[in-house]
Design an enzyme around this catalytic site. Sequence first.
Site, PDB file in Angstrom:
ATOM      1  N   SER A 131      -1.771  -3.432   5.839  1.00 60.57           N
ATOM      2  CA  SER A 131      -2.307  -4.541   5.029  1.00 60.57           C
ATOM      3  C   SER A 131      -3.488  -5.168   5.765  1.00 60.57           C
ATOM      4  CB  SER A 131      -1.222  -5.587   4.796  1.00 60.57           C
ATOM      5  OG  SER A 131      -0.081  -4.977   4.224  1.00 60.57           O
ATOM      6  N   ASP A 157       5.381   1.018  12.831  1.00 63.73           N
ATOM      7  CA  ASP A 157       5.869  -0.026  13.733  1.00 63.73           C
ATOM      8  C   ASP A 157       7.066   0.534  14.494  1.00 63.73           C
ATOM      9  OD1 ASP A 157       4.266  -2.527  12.691  1.00 63.73           O
ATOM     10  OD2 ASP A 157       4.941  -1.446  10.932  1.00 63.73           O
ATOM     11  N   GLY A 184       9.005   1.752   8.518  1.00 60.14           N
ATOM     12  CA  GLY A 184       7.993   2.746   8.851  1.00 60.14           C
ATOM     13  C   GLY A 184       7.850   2.916  10.356  1.00 60.14           C
ATOM     14  N   GLN A 198       7.440 -14.729  12.883  1.00 61.41           N
ATOM     15  CA  GLN A 198       6.993 -13.581  13.679  1.00 61.41           C
ATOM     16  C   GLN A 198       5.497 -13.633  14.002  1.00 61.41           C
ATOM     17  OE1 GLN A 198       8.294 -10.737  10.509  1.00 61.41           O
ATOM     18  NE2 GLN A 198       6.419  -9.633  11.003  1.00 61.41           N
ATOM     19  N   GLY A 239       1.856   3.178   2.247  1.00 57.80           N
ATOM     20  CA  GLY A 239       2.871   3.201   3.307  1.00 57.80           C
ATOM     21  C   GLY A 239       4.162   2.550   2.820  1.00 57.80           C
ATOM     22  N   HIS A 240       4.027   1.376   2.198  1.00 59.09           N
ATOM     23  CA  HIS A 240       5.200   0.706   1.623  1.00 59.09           C
ATOM     24  C   HIS A 240       5.820   1.569   0.519  1.00 59.09           C
ATOM     25  CE1 HIS A 240       2.646  -2.882   2.920  1.00 59.09           C
ATOM     26  NE2 HIS A 240       3.749  -3.062   3.608  1.00 59.09           N
ATOM     27  N   GLN A 259       9.262  -1.797  16.569  1.00 57.47           N
ATOM     28  CA  GLN A 259      10.110  -2.599  15.673  1.00 57.47           C
ATOM     29  C   GLN A 259      11.358  -1.813  15.278  1.00 57.47           C
ATOM     30  OE1 GLN A 259       8.574  -5.055  12.245  1.00 57.47           O
ATOM     31  NE2 GLN A 259       9.031  -3.217  11.097  1.00 57.47           N
ATOM     32  N   HIS A 317       0.857  -1.184   0.000  1.00 60.79           N
ATOM     33  CA  HIS A 317       0.000   0.000   0.000  1.00 60.79           C
ATOM     34  C   HIS A 317       0.896   1.238   0.000  1.00 60.79           C
ATOM     35  CE1 HIS A 317       1.035   0.189   4.207  1.00 60.79           C
ATOM     36  NE2 HIS A 317       0.476  -0.983   4.454  1.00 60.79           N
TER      37      HIS A 317
END
Length: 284
Positions: A186, A150, A147, A61, A36-37, A153, A34
Site C-alpha cells: 500500500s 512481512d 503474507g 503499530q 497481495g491482499h 511479522q 492490492h
Amino acid sequence: METLSGVAATQELVGQWRRGGLSVGLVPTMGYLHQGHVSLIEAARAENDKVVVSIFVNPTQFGPNEDLEAYPRDKERDLKICEREGVALVFAPTVEEMYIQGAATKVGVTGLSEVLCGRFRPIHFNGVCLVCSKLFNITKPNKAYFGLKDAQQFFILERLVKDLNFDLELVSCPIVREPDGLALSSRNAYLSPDQRKAATVLSRALKAAKNECEKGQRDGQALTKLIAEMVGAEPLARLEYAEVVSTENLSQVTTITSSVLVAAALWLGKTRLIDNFIFSPPVS
Ligand code: AMP
C-alpha cells in the site's frame, strides 16, 4: 457480503457460523487493498466456508514519527474488491471500537520483535501482536492468512499463537510482485515516478543475493555486502538494513547451513520499503 464495525455484532455473526459447523478464514489488513491482499483472500476462500477480511489502520503499530495519518485509505474501493472476491464479512472497526477507554493490556513477543525491522520500529510488533490477538478473539478464525512480504511479522505471530494457545492455524502466502519485481505494498502509492523506478533496486538486490545463494554462496556477510553495494549504487535509495538470519529464531547467520531469511529495508525519501526471500540450502 456483510460489513460490520462493531465487535459484539462480529463475534455474534462468526459465532453463529462456527456453531453451525462452518469454517472461518481471517485475512487481517490495513486496507488500500492490492493484489497481495487479494492473494490472501483467494487462499482463504479455497480453504474455508467463510472469509473475513479486517480493515483497520492500527494506531498501536505506528511509531510517533511514522505515517499513521498519511497511510492511504479507500474504504469504498476496498469493499468493492472484497465483494468481488467473495468475502463473507468485512470487519472495519473504528479506533474507539478496537481500543476501548481504559484499555491497558499489552501483548508482545520478546526477542523476535527486537531484531530486523524491530531495531528501527521498536513498538511496531507489539502493536501487531495486540491487534492480531484482538482480531483472533473477535473473528474466531480456524485459519488466519498472512503474507511473507512481512516475514518477520509471520514468525512473531507463529510464536504468539503457540505461546498464548490461540486455537487457530496460521497460513503464510508468497510475496506478490509487480512485473518489474517490486513487492506490492500500500505504501508504494507514496512513491514519485522517479522513486518508483528506483524502488526496483530492492528486489533486484535481493534477487542477486538469492542467485548467489543458489550458486553456493554460504557467507552471510558476502550477501549483505552485495545488497548494500547494489542499493548504494541507487542515488535515491538509502539502505536501512540488510541481514541474513535464521528462520528458526531470527538470529544472525554467518555461515548458511540451514534455512535463512534474507531481509532488507530501504528508504526512498520519506517512504520505507521492505522485501525479503527465504533460502533453504539443499541437503547434501
Ligand atoms: P497490510 O495491509 O500491509 O498490513 O498487509 C496485510 C497483509 O497482506 C499482511 O499479511 C501482509 O504480509 C500481506 N501483504 C502485503 N503485501 C503483500 C504482497 N506484496 N504479497 C503478499 N502478501 C502481502
